[in-house]
Scaffold this active site. Sequence first.
Site, mmCIF file in Angstrom:
data_model
loop_
_atom_site.group_PDB
_atom_site.id
_atom_site.type_symbol
_atom_site.label_atom_id
_atom_site.label_comp_id
_atom_site.label_asym_id
_atom_site.label_seq_id
_atom_site.Cartn_x
_atom_site.Cartn_y
_atom_site.Cartn_z
ATOM 1 N N VAL A 144 3.602 -6.749 -6.441
ATOM 2 C CA VAL A 144 3.581 -7.018 -4.998
ATOM 3 C C VAL A 144 3.212 -8.476 -4.697
ATOM 4 O O VAL A 144 3.836 -9.127 -3.871
ATOM 5 C CB VAL A 144 2.613 -6.039 -4.284
ATOM 6 C CG1 VAL A 144 2.321 -6.484 -2.858
ATOM 7 C CG2 VAL A 144 3.203 -4.632 -4.287
ATOM 8 N N LYS A 145 2.235 -8.995 -5.417
ATOM 9 C CA LYS A 145 1.765 -10.340 -5.067
ATOM 10 C C LYS A 145 2.409 -11.449 -5.898
ATOM 11 O O LYS A 145 2.683 -12.527 -5.376
ATOM 12 C CB LYS A 145 0.245 -10.408 -5.212
ATOM 13 C CG LYS A 145 -0.347 -11.612 -4.502
ATOM 14 C CD LYS A 145 -1.801 -11.394 -4.237
ATOM 15 C CE LYS A 145 -2.396 -12.535 -3.454
ATOM 16 N NZ LYS A 145 -3.844 -12.399 -3.370
ATOM 17 N N SER A 204 0.820 -1.215 0.000
ATOM 18 C CA SER A 204 0.000 0.000 0.000
ATOM 19 C C SER A 204 0.850 1.261 0.000
ATOM 20 O O SER A 204 0.623 2.171 -0.805
ATOM 21 C CB SER A 204 -0.914 0.012 1.238
ATOM 22 O OG SER A 204 -1.782 -1.078 1.222
ATOM 23 N N TYR A 238 -6.082 -4.608 -7.257
ATOM 24 C CA TYR A 238 -5.877 -4.340 -5.827
ATOM 25 C C TYR A 238 -4.473 -3.781 -5.674
ATOM 26 O O TYR A 238 -3.500 -4.482 -5.900
ATOM 27 C CB TYR A 238 -6.029 -5.629 -5.012
ATOM 28 C CG TYR A 238 -6.058 -5.392 -3.523
ATOM 29 C CD1 TYR A 238 -7.248 -5.474 -2.799
ATOM 30 C CD2 TYR A 238 -4.894 -5.078 -2.811
ATOM 31 C CE1 TYR A 238 -7.284 -5.251 -1.431
ATOM 32 C CE2 TYR A 238 -4.929 -4.849 -1.444
ATOM 33 C CZ TYR A 238 -6.121 -4.946 -0.761
ATOM 34 O OH TYR A 238 -6.147 -4.725 0.600
ATOM 35 N N THR A 289 9.744 6.859 9.013
ATOM 36 C CA THR A 289 10.863 6.717 9.958
ATOM 37 C C THR A 289 11.636 5.414 9.751
ATOM 38 O O THR A 289 12.850 5.400 9.745
ATOM 39 C CB THR A 289 10.332 6.792 11.404
ATOM 40 O OG1 THR A 289 9.591 8.004 11.533
ATOM 41 C CG2 THR A 289 11.463 6.766 12.418
HETATM 42 N N1 PMP Z 1 -0.594 -4.772 -4.701
HETATM 43 C C1 PMP Z 1 -1.046 -6.007 -4.928
HETATM 44 C C2 PMP Z 1 -0.988 -6.553 -6.307
HETATM 45 C C3 PMP Z 1 -1.581 -6.769 -3.894
HETATM 46 O O1 PMP Z 1 -2.046 -8.004 -4.152
HETATM 47 C C4 PMP Z 1 -1.628 -6.221 -2.589
HETATM 48 C C5 PMP Z 1 -2.181 -6.998 -1.413
HETATM 49 N N2 PMP Z 1 -2.959 -8.068 -1.667
HETATM 50 C C6 PMP Z 1 -1.139 -4.917 -2.405
HETATM 51 C C7 PMP Z 1 -0.625 -4.225 -3.477
HETATM 52 C C8 PMP Z 1 -1.181 -4.274 -1.050
HETATM 53 O O2 PMP Z 1 -0.194 -4.784 -0.239
HETATM 54 P P1 PMP Z 1 -0.248 -4.600 1.336
HETATM 55 O O3 PMP Z 1 -1.372 -5.438 1.840
HETATM 56 O O4 PMP Z 1 1.092 -5.059 1.800
HETATM 57 O O5 PMP Z 1 -0.455 -3.158 1.609
#
Ligand code: PMP
Length: 443
Positions: free
Chosen positions: A244-245, A112, A138, A299
């Site tokens: 991320v995933k 995020s 997402y 931080t």
């Molecule tokens: N990007 C993707 C493609 C995700 O699948 C996710 C979480 N499922 C996120 C961002 C967000 O990651 P986080 O939950 O660590 O904030």
Amino acid sequence: MKEKSVLIQDQEFISNALKLRFHPITVTEGKGCYLFDENGRSFLDLTAGWAVANIGYGQESVAEKLKEQYIKLSFTTQLSAPSQTMTELAEKLIEMTPGDFSKKVWFGHSGSDANDLISKLVPAASGRPKMIAFMGAYHGQTMGALSLSGHSAQAKFEGKGNVIKLPYPNPYRPFSGISEHLTEQTIHFMNEVFSTICPPEETAGIIVEAIQSDGGVILPPDDFLAALRQICDQHGIYLIVDEVKVGMGRTGKWFSFEHSPIIPDAVVLGKSLGGGLPISAVIGRQEILDSVTAGHMFTASGNPLCTAAAIETIRIIEEKDLISQAEKNGQYFLEGLRSLQKKYPFIGEVRGKGLVLGVEIVTDRLEKKPDPVKTSAICYRAYELGLLIYYVGIHGNVLEITPPLTISREEITEALHLLDQTLQDVAAGHVDWEQVKQFSGWA
Ligand code: PMP
């Protein structure tokens, strides 16, 4: 009894804002692909803790590195003093990502906050206000990240108003009802958007997942990313890929966009990067990452412990050759799931790449009507039989399989056996509906 008390405490003390519960489980230990509860019961984890534990649970060398690092330097804030582990990791990530241009790296703690950076810095770097993203995507839950997302999890909030969402090309459920030339359809749609509400000269960037995972394990047509790259090049728009995933080796390459002939302007990493420790990163063109001084700093960003864990995680992936294992074992898993599809008519489709696999549950194959109720019953019954699995998708009807990349053939065979039993039980009506209702994940 003790297990129950943790669940009661969870109900009493933990904010609902954090909760998405699929099973009434508390976990005390994890080793390899297995999690254990307080009573020592084992669960084969097909989620890898939501695609975090790519290297499996309890890798001892990570623990050793963490101890070593903690004793040497437990913390230094990036606000004043960069650490050696942070710069070493940045150099490694720059080396791993393609692109013969000057790159820089940013570090955070979650997918995020990393996507929040994208929402701030991409418009800042380009001087254009708008972004394009995709329905079903997402990208996270902080304000900037949720604005880029098109997932039902964010529907409760109104994001920043500068993001236009386009349909993601889904070969199983094409938005126009026609599955031929899906990429062309999407680009046509994008051109309509360019000529009306979002002119290209106002568009800073396009953010995309190369496989839409929380959106339902959707694999777009092979030419999709290349077409996006082309349109971005044509209009001077940045292309950002959120890995991320499904990044860090899961699809059989370091990054899932590498299955296409493209080079993104920025790549977003999180989840599995730290092997279980919270760390995210954005690797991208220097002009993007340097566009705002002190514009997205926390931080503990790039702290010595999380960066040391990430360096060791990457080393393990390389040493154990987990990327090619993901490819081979993913294929084996996919074939096993396809055999189950032959047995159960409510499996509409099985798809995947490497160890990102999706099983679409429908009322019947011809109509393709999503069956989210049966899907949550399957997740719950699987849990009762000792198999952890979540479901995803904008219709809540896709079983998502993202196990640790260390999963063995034997463990996959065991998972397929348990899944077979689960599907048989659910088909026969052996379902504890009260519990299913209580632990219904996204629903
Ligand atoms: N990007 C993707 C493609 C995700 O699948 C996710 C979480 N499922 C996120 C961002 C967000 O990651 P986080 O939950 O660590 O904030």
